[in-house]
Design an enzyme around this catalytic site. Structure first.
Site, PDB file in Angstrom:
ATOM      1  N   ASP A 173       0.832  -1.202   0.000  1.00  0.00           N
ATOM      2  CA  ASP A 173       0.000   0.000   0.000  1.00  0.00           C
ATOM      3  C   ASP A 173       0.870   1.257   0.000  1.00  0.00           C
ATOM      4  O   ASP A 173       1.824   1.361   0.782  1.00  0.00           O
ATOM      5  CB  ASP A 173      -0.894   0.032   1.237  1.00  0.00           C
ATOM      6  N   ASP A 198      -0.424  -3.421  -4.508  1.00  0.00           N
ATOM      7  CA  ASP A 198      -1.738  -3.567  -3.880  1.00  0.00           C
ATOM      8  C   ASP A 198      -2.464  -2.227  -3.963  1.00  0.00           C
ATOM      9  O   ASP A 198      -2.532  -1.622  -5.032  1.00  0.00           O
ATOM     10  CB  ASP A 198      -1.587  -4.055  -2.439  1.00  0.00           C
ATOM     11  N   ASP A 255      -5.479   2.669   1.558  1.00  0.00           N
ATOM     12  CA  ASP A 255      -6.287   1.646   2.219  1.00  0.00           C
ATOM     13  C   ASP A 255      -6.534   1.970   3.687  1.00  0.00           C
ATOM     14  O   ASP A 255      -5.651   2.499   4.380  1.00  0.00           O
ATOM     15  CB  ASP A 255      -5.582   0.292   2.141  1.00  0.00           C
ATOM     16  N   ARG A 280     -11.792  -0.355  -7.193  1.00  0.00           N
ATOM     17  CA  ARG A 280     -11.599   0.187  -5.843  1.00  0.00           C
ATOM     18  C   ARG A 280     -11.284   1.688  -5.880  1.00  0.00           C
ATOM     19  O   ARG A 280     -10.208   2.129  -5.498  1.00  0.00           O
ATOM     20  CB  ARG A 280     -10.500  -0.554  -5.090  1.00  0.00           C
TER      21      ARG A 280
END
Length: 520
Positions: A161, A190, A194, A243
């Protein structure tokens, strides 16, 4: 156990020596935490001020950032760390101390509070090195680029992340940053942004997220539902597979963002999440809003968005796109003040303001960039709500026809035995109550209607229950007025189809008997 003074002094001297060799300049000057003030949900829960009022240091390595944290007297001593140059694995080592909990190969903001990390000038670059926020609060990250952070391959950092938050994180403002990857999970990357394991009151503003398989998530699984109250505004999501973000539970507010080339899905609201989606510009993308890859439904309230060359998939058991004609399926009350740019100017204003190295420019709420307002030591939105004159409530009602009679109504959850329609039936003996201490009730018309005065009348014996409130144009999301206590509210004459009274706080059981509207 607290160490003896001699040992504390020795440790402090050792840390200062390490700081000197690691590339940090220590200063005793006082400085504001960052340029401008936090916006969105980061203004709630006491606000987000970062290192305001504390020492300012300058760091040119990751080790120096850690040393600055460890050199503080306590883990909550305010500090602003001005960063310049490139931070990478080669210059980011673990530093030990009683006011920090760091690790090598990642910028570790763990079990600390009251910290600002801000890039100097055109910004700092965190190259293949992520920023990890864990069990921390009151954090500001501003004017930095984080790029190519991997979870597999070499080198790895922060689970892949760019910026990741987890476990009891509160009040984070990330502003004017650029977060980018060079591919998706197959290439070792990734998420860019997040949040999981009880992260709340976060704002991402004026930032660029690009070239990644995953923009970011809120909630790591459909049992991780304690994350909430996230604002995304004036950001550019570009060349992202999905996302943007993925929401599992909780409440989020997306306004004035530019989404371009979202390949699989965009705002994925699922597992009971509620998304308020206001005046965004979606371009050259697929399935930009809905519930995807699950049968656990999420919800959304939409207004003022532009869908430019957006394609939509067909509904299925685990696929519920909001389009091709997106409609609201919930109501989401917003407790803070904000100003909306028109959706049609969002691509231009975002291109001029979003990302690191843009001079920290912000929108003036009228589609023009400007320098941010001076930093305030008290938490406050950068664009305060209008300050209308609120006449003292009294028995004398305004003249003219009550436009609510014969109109429609809807709202957020309602208490058992109450009805939305009871606020427009002319009967003070019937009422609507929210199903909690906050809620929203709306009056709506089939055609545009001019309104300049409303009267919120509480049921007899329950006056004074309404505390904080906002009056919102339901078509555009513009805040028309805000204040405390129910009664008469005057505001500039506005033509709209829906007007919403949002209760942001209360002192007891709220019972709105009549929600009257007048042309003035």
């Amino acid at each position: 156990m607290r160490r003896p003074a001699a040992l504390r002094l020795s440790a402090a001297l050792a840390t200062m020596a390490l700081a000197a060799t690691a590339g940090v300049t220590l200063s005793t000057s006082e400085a504001s935490a960052a340029t401008g003030s936090a916006t969105g949900y980061a203004t709630q829960n006491g606000g987000t001020t970062g290192g305001a009022g504390g020492q300012t240091v300058r760091a040119t390595t990751g080790t120096a950032i850690h040393a600055a944290l460890c050199n503080r007297p306590a883990d909550n001593t305010p500090i602003t760390i001005q960063v310049e140059g490139t931070i990478n694995h080669g210059n980011t080592a673990k530093v030990s101390g009683t006011s920090c909990n760091t690790a090598a190969g990642v910028i570790e903001l763990k079990q600390i509070s009251n910290v600002t990390i801000v890039g100097v000038g055109s910004g700092a670059v965190f190259d293949q090195l992520g920023i990890h926020i864990r069990e921390s609060s009151n954090i500001i990250i501003q004017n930095v680029t984080v790029r190519n952070v991997k979870k597999s391959g070499s080198p790895t950092s922060n689970g892949g992340d760019a910026i990741g938050m987890e476990k009891n994180v509160r009040n984070v403002w990330v502003d004017h940053v650029t977060l980018e990857a060079s591919g998706g999970e197959a290439q070792g990357y990734d998420g860019l942004f997040d949040m999981k394991d009880d992260t709340r009151y976060v704002t991402l503003s004026y930032s660029v997220l690009r070239n990644s398989g995953r923009g970011g998530l809120v909630g790591s699984s459909e049992s991780d539902l304690a994350n909430s109250f996230i604002t995304y505004h004036h950001n550019r999501y570009e060349n992202i597979d999905s996302r943007a973000p993925l929401l599992r539970g909780g409440t989020a507010h997306m306004y004035n963002n530019h989404y371009v080339r979202l390949h699989s899905s965009g705002i994925n609201s699922r597992a009971g999440a509620k998304a308020r989606v206001d005046s965004n510009y979606f371009e050259d993308s697929k399935d930009v809003l809905g519930t995807f890859y699950t049968s656990a439904a999420g919800y959304w309230q939409v207004s003022g968005n532009v869908f430019d060359n957006v394609t939509w998939s067909s509904p299925g058991d685990e696929n519920n796109p909001a389009g091709p004609d997106p409609r609201s399926n919930t109501t989401v009350g917003i407790p803070y003040a904000y100003s909306l740019d028109r959706a049609d100017c969002v691509p231009e204003i975002v291109s001029r303001t979003a990302g690191a190295g843009k001079g920290l420019l912000v929108s003036d709420g009228a589609c023009s960039p400007q320098s941010p307002a001076p930093t305030s030591s008290a938490p406050a939105p950068s664009e305060p709500a209008p300050s209308p004159t609120v006449p003292t409530p009294g028995p004398t009602q305004p003249t003219g026809r009550n436009l609510s009679i014969g109109a429609g109504s809807d709202g957020s959850g309602k208490a058992e035995g109450t009805s939305y329609g009871d606020v427009r039936d002319g009967d003070m003996g019937t009422y609507w109550s929210p199903d909690g201490p906050t809620g929203a009730i709306s009056i709506k018309w089939a055609s545009p209607t001019a309104v300049s005065l409303v009267d919120i009348r509480e049921a007899s014996g329950f006056g004074g229950s309404v505390d904080g409130w906002r009056l919102v144009d339901g078509d555009t999301g513009t805040v028309l007025a805000s204040g405390q206590g129910a009664g008469l509210v005057a505001f500039p004459r506005t033509t709209l189809r829906k007007i919403t009274f949002e209760i942001t706080s209360s002192r007891g059981t709220v019972r709105v008997a009549e929600y009257e509207t007048y042309a003035g």
